[in-house]
Write a protein that holds these residues in place. Structure first.
Motif, short mmCIF file in Angstrom:
data_model
loop_
_atom_site.label_atom_id
_atom_site.label_comp_id
_atom_site.label_asym_id
_atom_site.label_seq_id
_atom_site.Cartn_x
_atom_site.Cartn_y
_atom_site.Cartn_z
N SER A 67 -6.85 5.89 5.87
CA SER A 67 -7.59 6.30 4.69
C SER A 67 -7.31 7.77 4.43
CB SER A 67 -9.09 6.07 4.89
OG SER A 67 -9.55 6.79 6.02
N VAL A 68 -7.73 8.26 3.28
CA VAL A 68 -7.55 9.67 2.96
C VAL A 68 -8.26 10.51 4.02
CG1 VAL A 68 -8.11 11.50 1.32
CG2 VAL A 68 -7.26 9.31 0.49
N GLY A 69 -7.55 11.47 4.57
CA GLY A 69 -8.10 12.31 5.63
C GLY A 69 -7.68 11.88 7.02
N THR A 70 -7.10 10.68 7.15
CA THR A 70 -6.63 10.23 8.46
C THR A 70 -5.54 11.16 8.98
OG1 THR A 70 -7.11 7.90 8.04
CG2 THR A 70 -5.43 8.36 9.69
N ASP A 113 -0.19 19.32 8.57
CA ASP A 113 -1.09 20.41 8.96
C ASP A 113 -0.86 20.64 10.44
OD1 ASP A 113 -3.10 22.33 9.07
OD2 ASP A 113 -4.66 20.84 9.43
N GLY A 114 -0.04 21.64 10.77
CA GLY A 114 0.31 21.87 12.16
C GLY A 114 1.07 20.70 12.72
N GLN A 115 0.59 20.14 13.83
CA GLN A 115 1.24 19.01 14.46
C GLN A 115 0.69 17.66 13.98
OE1 GLN A 115 1.11 19.46 18.74
NE2 GLN A 115 2.36 21.30 18.73
N ASP A 116 -0.09 17.69 12.90
CA ASP A 116 -0.69 16.47 12.36
C ASP A 116 -0.13 16.12 10.99
OD1 ASP A 116 -2.32 16.17 14.57
OD2 ASP A 116 -4.05 17.12 13.62
N VAL A 117 0.02 14.83 10.75
CA VAL A 117 0.21 14.29 9.40
C VAL A 117 -1.18 13.99 8.86
CG1 VAL A 117 1.03 12.32 8.06
CG2 VAL A 117 2.45 13.25 9.89
N ILE A 118 -1.44 14.40 7.60
CA ILE A 118 -2.71 14.08 6.95
C ILE A 118 -2.44 13.25 5.69
CG2 ILE A 118 -4.83 14.96 5.92
CD1 ILE A 118 -4.45 17.53 7.39
N TYR A 119 -3.08 12.11 5.60
CA TYR A 119 -2.99 11.30 4.39
C TYR A 119 -3.90 11.92 3.33
CZ TYR A 119 -0.51 7.59 6.88
OH TYR A 119 0.42 6.87 7.57
N VAL A 120 -3.32 12.32 2.20
CA VAL A 120 -4.11 12.99 1.16
C VAL A 120 -4.31 12.12 -0.09
CG1 VAL A 120 -3.52 15.32 1.92
CG2 VAL A 120 -2.03 14.16 0.28
N ALA A 121 -3.56 11.03 -0.20
CA ALA A 121 -3.74 10.10 -1.33
C ALA A 121 -3.26 8.73 -0.87
CB ALA A 121 -2.96 10.56 -2.55
N ARG A 122 -3.95 7.70 -1.34
CA ARG A 122 -3.56 6.34 -0.95
C ARG A 122 -4.04 5.35 -2.00
NH1 ARG A 122 -7.77 3.27 1.02
NH2 ARG A 122 -6.38 1.83 2.10
N VAL A 123 -3.32 4.26 -2.13
CA VAL A 123 -3.77 3.11 -2.91
C VAL A 123 -3.39 1.87 -2.12
CG1 VAL A 123 -3.75 4.14 -5.21
CG2 VAL A 123 -1.64 3.22 -4.29
N SER A 124 -4.33 0.95 -2.01
CA SER A 124 -4.10 -0.25 -1.20
C SER A 124 -3.57 -1.38 -2.05
CB SER A 124 -5.41 -0.69 -0.53
OG SER A 124 -5.84 0.26 0.41
N SER A 130 0.85 -1.19 0.00
CA SER A 130 0.00 0.00 0.00
C SER A 130 0.88 1.24 0.00
CB SER A 130 -0.91 0.01 1.24
OG SER A 130 -1.78 -1.11 1.23
N SER A 131 0.48 2.25 -0.78
CA SER A 131 1.31 3.44 -0.97
C SER A 131 0.50 4.68 -0.63
CB SER A 131 1.81 3.52 -2.42
OG SER A 131 2.50 2.33 -2.78
N HIS A 132 1.19 5.70 -0.14
CA HIS A 132 0.51 6.89 0.36
C HIS A 132 1.27 8.17 0.04
CE1 HIS A 132 -0.10 3.42 3.05
NE2 HIS A 132 -1.36 3.82 3.12
N ILE A 133 0.53 9.27 0.03
CA ILE A 133 1.11 10.61 0.03
C ILE A 133 0.50 11.33 1.23
CG2 ILE A 133 1.24 12.86 -1.14
CD1 ILE A 133 1.09 11.35 -3.79
N ALA A 134 1.34 12.03 1.98
CA ALA A 134 0.86 12.76 3.15
C ALA A 134 1.48 14.15 3.20
CB ALA A 134 1.19 11.99 4.43
N ILE A 135 0.80 15.06 3.86
CA ILE A 135 1.28 16.41 4.07
C ILE A 135 1.17 16.72 5.56
CG2 ILE A 135 0.65 17.18 1.74
CD1 ILE A 135 -1.80 18.55 3.01
#
Length: 270
Positions: A136-139, A115-126, A108-113
């Protein structure tokens, strides 16, 4: 057509004109297009359009999605100053790349950015046989407790880092988390020097990850790309291969975002 227009057209190169028409059509639509759709919109004979597209793809001005066969603008358009490509966000350019990464690695592959002290998953493929469904996206996950978050911090200046974590004590002291702000900072500097992070059961037991930074056209860390490996510790026989695949994906996405250096050779601090 008046005389001046006739004189201008007399010196035009038909093949170049047709190639530029195709680029402008892709730019106007701001999306991927099939070969048939391109031919219909530009009103160029199929054989001529095919040769133009093959030339543009070879030179890196357009790119073909390996799975869908659809075309979009390529990284070399950035060097000509096309504003469309320069404005593409990391999800738009990264989604097909992480799909290829998933297919190549079986992970499974992901892109994250950040936001402050949080990592946000913005793209994923399982992966096809993925047993990990929680992300999931938004986690959102805490930056300081994840390997993705540490890589996202590698582009920060000390001043910005201390503004993000104004207290010496970090938000929690869960097992595996850095003991304090200074410990986290030192780990991030080591990560920056290395250029990537392999996190083995760092955040969740039995789950490993390989994470590389994504750079934008200004050399800033725009996000991260990662794979999630469902093992406690990545076997040595697979480690270099998987790391190379993630590094290649990170290079591809960074190039599509306009980065023209070699990832990791320098950081522009925020």
């Amino acid at each position: 057509m008046n005389g001046s227009e006739k004189d201008a057209r007399k010196y035009m190169i038909p093949g170049l004109e047709r190639g530029l028409i195709i680029l402008m059509e892709l730019s106007r639509n701001h999306r991927e297009m099939s070969f048939a759709e391109i031919v219909k919109r530009v009103d160029i004979p199929k054989a001529t359009a095919y040769r133009a597209i093959q030339t543009l793809e070879y030179m890196g001005f357009i790119r073909r999605h390996p799975s869908t066969g659809l075309y979009t603008l390529g990284v070399n358009v950035l060097r000509l100053g096309f504003e469309y490509v320069a404005s593409l966000d990391v999800v738009q350019v990264g989604q097909p790349v992480i799909e290829s990464l998933r297919d190549k690695t079986g992970c499974s592959s992901h892109i994250a950015i950040r936001d402050g002290q949080d990592v946000i998953y913005v793209a994923r493929v399982s992966a096809a046989n993925a047993t990990i469904r929680r992300v999931s996206v938004g986690t959102r996950l805490p930056v300081h407790r994840t390997s993705l978050g540490r890589v996202l911090l590698t582009g920060m200046s000390r001043e910005a880092f201390e503004a993000l974590y104004p207290e010496e004590a970090l938000p929690d002291n869960e097992p595996g988390a850095p003991e304090d702000r200074e410990t986290l900072w030192q780990r991030v500097q080591e990560d920056r020097q290395r250029g990537y992070v392999i996190g083995e059961s760092f955040f969740q037991f039995g789950i490993s990850s390989i994470v590389y930074p994504l750079f934008n056209h200004d050399g800033e860390v725009e996000g991260v790309v990662s794979i999630m490996v469902p093992v406690h510790e990545i076997p040595e026989s697979d480690r270099d291969r998987l790391r190379h695949d993630v590094a290649e994906a990170a290079d591809n996405i960074s190039n599509l975002l306009g980065y023209q250096g070699h990832p990791g050779e320098h950081y522009k601090m925020r």
